[in-house]
Design a protein around this motif. Structure first.
Motif, mmCIF file in Angstrom:
data_model
loop_
_atom_site.group_PDB
_atom_site.id
_atom_site.type_symbol
_atom_site.label_atom_id
_atom_site.label_comp_id
_atom_site.label_asym_id
_atom_site.label_seq_id
_atom_site.Cartn_x
_atom_site.Cartn_y
_atom_site.Cartn_z
ATOM 1 N N TYR A 194 0.856 -1.175 0.000
ATOM 2 C CA TYR A 194 0.000 0.000 0.000
ATOM 3 C C TYR A 194 0.898 1.232 0.000
ATOM 4 O O TYR A 194 2.078 1.153 0.334
ATOM 5 N N GLN B 48 0.745 5.710 0.817
ATOM 6 C CA GLN B 48 -0.016 6.874 1.267
ATOM 7 C C GLN B 48 0.817 8.115 1.037
ATOM 8 O O GLN B 48 1.937 8.240 1.556
ATOM 9 N N LYS C 127 -3.520 12.317 1.325
ATOM 10 C CA LYS C 127 -4.320 11.330 0.593
ATOM 11 C C LYS C 127 -4.542 10.090 1.444
ATOM 12 O O LYS C 127 -3.828 9.843 2.405
ATOM 13 N N GLU C 128 -5.555 9.321 1.058
ATOM 14 C CA GLU C 128 -5.816 8.075 1.759
ATOM 15 C C GLU C 128 -4.831 6.992 1.337
ATOM 16 O O GLU C 128 -4.289 7.026 0.228
ATOM 17 N N ARG C 129 -4.656 6.032 2.218
ATOM 18 C CA ARG C 129 -3.818 4.899 1.882
ATOM 19 C C ARG C 129 -4.508 4.078 0.795
ATOM 20 O O ARG C 129 -5.713 3.830 0.868
ATOM 21 N N GLU C 130 -3.739 3.674 -0.200
ATOM 22 C CA GLU C 130 -4.306 2.923 -1.308
ATOM 23 C C GLU C 130 -3.506 1.653 -1.571
ATOM 24 O O GLU C 130 -2.289 1.611 -1.360
#
Length: 120
Positions: free
Chosen positions: A37, A39, A43-46
């Motif tokens: 993942y 981040q 921003k959000e963790r993706e």
């Protein structure tokens, strides 16, 4: 308690490559998925890339064709080969391991992350 330790991050120029590694402090059993993942600030963790127990993989659209996830089951380790890096790949990258036992008990392990900065 199992620890996941990432390494391999750093500063790289656009178009460059890096290889991230994630190694567990001890062997983890009942793994059903491992993943990377990221981040970025604000921003959000993706999810960037994942690999299932079967060996099948999945990637975020933004990294398809540029990143490759792999694993070493013997060491509970996984890797992320990143090529043709772009400034928008700049983020802190985290490895994750999810487990599920035959009794349905789940586990969710995270590393502390490694910073990747793509800049000229």
């Amino acid at each position: 308690q199992v620890q996941l330790v990432e390494s391999g991050g750093g500063l790289v120029q656009p178009g460059g490559s890096l290889r991230l590694s994630c190694v567990a402090s001890r062997n983890i059993v009942n793994i059903y998925t491992m993943g990377w993942y990221r981040q970025a600030p604000g921003k959000e963790r993706e999810l960037v890339a994942g690999i299932r127990r079967s060996g099948s993989t999945n990637y975020a659209d933004s990294v398809k064709g540029r990143f490759t996830i792999s694993r070493d089951n013997a060491k509970t380790a996984m890797y992320l080969q990143m090529s043709t890096l772009l400034p928008e790949d700049t983020a802190r990258y985290y490895c994750n391991v999810k487990t599920i036992s035959d009794l349905g008990t789940s586990g969710d392990y995270w590393g502390q992350g490694t910073q990747v900065t793509v800049s000229s």
